[in-house]
Design a protein around this motif. Structure first.
Motif, PDB file in Angstrom:
ATOM      1  N   VAL A   2      95.487  32.374  57.621  1.00 11.98           N
ATOM      2  CA  VAL A   2      94.285  33.029  58.106  1.00 11.98           C
ATOM      3  C   VAL A   2      93.888  34.133  57.142  1.00 11.98           C
ATOM      4  O   VAL A   2      94.729  34.922  56.694  1.00 11.98           O
ATOM      5  CB  VAL A   2      94.507  33.608  59.503  1.00 11.98           C
ATOM      6  CG1 VAL A   2      93.313  34.457  59.933  1.00 11.98           C
ATOM      7  CG2 VAL A   2      94.764  32.488  60.497  1.00 11.98           C
ATOM      8  N   THR A  24      85.643  35.010  58.125  1.00 16.11           N
ATOM      9  CA  THR A  24      86.824  34.189  58.298  1.00 16.11           C
ATOM     10  C   THR A  24      86.404  32.737  58.458  1.00 16.11           C
ATOM     11  O   THR A  24      85.301  32.453  58.933  1.00 16.11           O
ATOM     12  CB  THR A  24      87.660  34.628  59.511  1.00 16.11           C
ATOM     13  OG1 THR A  24      88.786  33.760  59.668  1.00 16.11           O
ATOM     14  CG2 THR A  24      86.831  34.597  60.795  1.00 16.11           C
ATOM     15  N   SER A  25      87.277  31.834  58.062  1.00 10.23           N
ATOM     16  CA  SER A  25      87.029  30.420  58.294  1.00 10.23           C
ATOM     17  C   SER A  25      87.394  30.009  59.717  1.00 10.23           C
ATOM     18  O   SER A  25      87.059  28.907  60.152  1.00 10.23           O
ATOM     19  CB  SER A  25      87.804  29.563  57.293  1.00 10.23           C
ATOM     20  OG  SER A  25      89.203  29.762  57.430  1.00 10.23           O
ATOM     21  N   GLU A  26      88.072  30.888  60.439  1.00 15.47           N
ATOM     22  CA  GLU A  26      88.476  30.614  61.817  1.00 15.47           C
ATOM     23  C   GLU A  26      87.331  30.878  62.779  1.00 15.47           C
ATOM     24  O   GLU A  26      86.345  31.536  62.447  1.00 15.47           O
ATOM     25  CB  GLU A  26      89.687  31.464  62.194  1.00 15.47           C
ATOM     26  CG  GLU A  26      90.865  31.344  61.249  1.00 15.47           C
ATOM     27  CD  GLU A  26      91.506  29.980  61.269  1.00 15.47           C
ATOM     28  OE1 GLU A  26      92.113  29.594  60.260  1.00 15.47           O
ATOM     29  OE2 GLU A  26      91.406  29.285  62.311  1.00 15.47           O
ATOM     30  N   ASN A  27      87.501  30.391  63.997  1.00 15.93           N
ATOM     31  CA  ASN A  27      86.519  30.606  65.053  1.00 15.93           C
ATOM     32  C   ASN A  27      86.849  31.892  65.789  1.00 15.93           C
ATOM     33  O   ASN A  27      87.862  31.969  66.489  1.00 15.93           O
ATOM     34  CB  ASN A  27      86.508  29.419  66.008  1.00 15.93           C
ATOM     35  CG  ASN A  27      85.417  29.508  67.052  1.00 15.93           C
ATOM     36  OD1 ASN A  27      84.772  30.544  67.233  1.00 15.93           O
ATOM     37  ND2 ASN A  27      85.196  28.409  67.763  1.00 15.93           N
ATOM     38  N   SER A  30      87.763  31.927  69.523  1.00 20.28           N
ATOM     39  CA  SER A  30      89.000  31.299  69.966  1.00 20.28           C
ATOM     40  C   SER A  30      90.138  32.274  70.194  1.00 20.28           C
ATOM     41  O   SER A  30      91.217  31.869  70.633  1.00 20.28           O
ATOM     42  CB  SER A  30      89.451  30.237  68.948  1.00 20.28           C
ATOM     43  OG  SER A  30      88.502  29.197  68.851  1.00 20.28           O
ATOM     44  N   ASN A  74      81.881  32.892  62.739  1.00 23.40           N
ATOM     45  CA  ASN A  74      82.817  33.105  61.646  1.00 23.40           C
ATOM     46  C   ASN A  74      82.747  34.484  61.000  1.00 23.40           C
ATOM     47  O   ASN A  74      83.425  34.731  60.001  1.00 23.40           O
ATOM     48  CB  ASN A  74      82.608  32.052  60.553  1.00 23.40           C
ATOM     49  CG  ASN A  74      82.794  30.640  61.056  1.00 23.40           C
ATOM     50  OD1 ASN A  74      81.831  29.887  61.172  1.00 23.40           O
ATOM     51  ND2 ASN A  74      84.033  30.284  61.383  1.00 23.40           N
ATOM     52  N   ASP A  97      95.356  38.014  68.364  1.00 25.21           N
ATOM     53  CA  ASP A  97      95.484  36.618  68.768  1.00 25.21           C
ATOM     54  C   ASP A  97      96.739  36.383  69.603  1.00 25.21           C
ATOM     55  O   ASP A  97      97.663  35.688  69.164  1.00 25.21           O
ATOM     56  CB  ASP A  97      95.492  35.713  67.531  1.00 25.21           C
ATOM     57  CG  ASP A  97      95.506  34.241  67.890  1.00 25.21           C
ATOM     58  OD1 ASP A  97      95.089  33.885  69.013  1.00 25.21           O
ATOM     59  OD2 ASP A  97      95.925  33.438  67.024  1.00 25.21           O
ATOM     60  N   TRP A 102      94.618  30.886  66.555  1.00 24.17           N
ATOM     61  CA  TRP A 102      94.569  30.677  65.125  1.00 24.17           C
ATOM     62  C   TRP A 102      95.912  30.272  64.533  1.00 24.17           C
ATOM     63  O   TRP A 102      95.976  29.820  63.396  1.00 24.17           O
ATOM     64  CB  TRP A 102      94.113  31.951  64.407  1.00 24.17           C
ATOM     65  CG  TRP A 102      92.679  32.324  64.648  1.00 24.17           C
ATOM     66  CD1 TRP A 102      91.768  31.663  65.424  1.00 24.17           C
ATOM     67  CD2 TRP A 102      92.008  33.456  64.097  1.00 24.17           C
ATOM     68  NE1 TRP A 102      90.564  32.311  65.387  1.00 24.17           N
ATOM     69  CE2 TRP A 102      90.687  33.418  64.580  1.00 24.17           C
ATOM     70  CE3 TRP A 102      92.385  34.492  63.249  1.00 24.17           C
ATOM     71  CZ2 TRP A 102      89.737  34.384  64.237  1.00 24.17           C
ATOM     72  CZ3 TRP A 102      91.454  35.458  62.904  1.00 24.17           C
ATOM     73  CH2 TRP A 102      90.143  35.392  63.405  1.00 24.17           C
TER      74      TRP A 102
END
Length: 120
Positions: A2, A24-27, A30, A74, A97, A102
């Motif tokens: 991440v 970030t490339s993450e959601n 989430s 993102n 998180d 993630w």
């Protein structure tokens, strides 16, 4: 792994505005929360603002003026208006998180920081 990448910092004069971004490339939706922290030289890191996955927003007691946290899928943003010298600090993006959205449960993540300097 991440990654959180802050950008948008720089040198501005008092009264000017700046918008920081954390990509970030993450959601972002989430995980439990995304936050902005800052750390001035010789001082402890402090929370500036956070936003929960459901949209709840909280600002730190030390924040003055029109600071606004927002997000899309993102990217986390911090809009800072009417900046003052006391806002000078390295600003960090932080992801909380506990659910493992993630990666491993109970994880958190920090960006590398972006310098904001407010000076005449």
């Amino acid at each position: 792994q991440v990654q959180l990448v802050e950008s948008g910092g720089g040198l501005v004069q008092p009264g000017e505005s700046l918008t920081l971004s954390c990509a970030t490339s993450e959601n972002i939706f989430s995980i439990n929360a995304m936050s902005w922290y800052r750390q001035a030289p010789g001082k402890e890191r402090e929370m500036v603002a956070y936003i929960l996955s459901g949209g709840t927003i909280k600002y730190g007691d030390s924040v003055q003026g029109r600071f606004t946290i927002s997000r899309d899928k993102n990217t986390l943003y911090l809009q800072m208006n009417n900046l003052k010298p006391e806002h000078t600090a390295v600003y960090y993006c932080y992801a909380d998180d506990p659910w493992g959205g993630w990666g491993p449960r109970g994880s958190d993540y920090w960006g590398q920081g972006t310098q904001v300097t407010v000076s005449s």
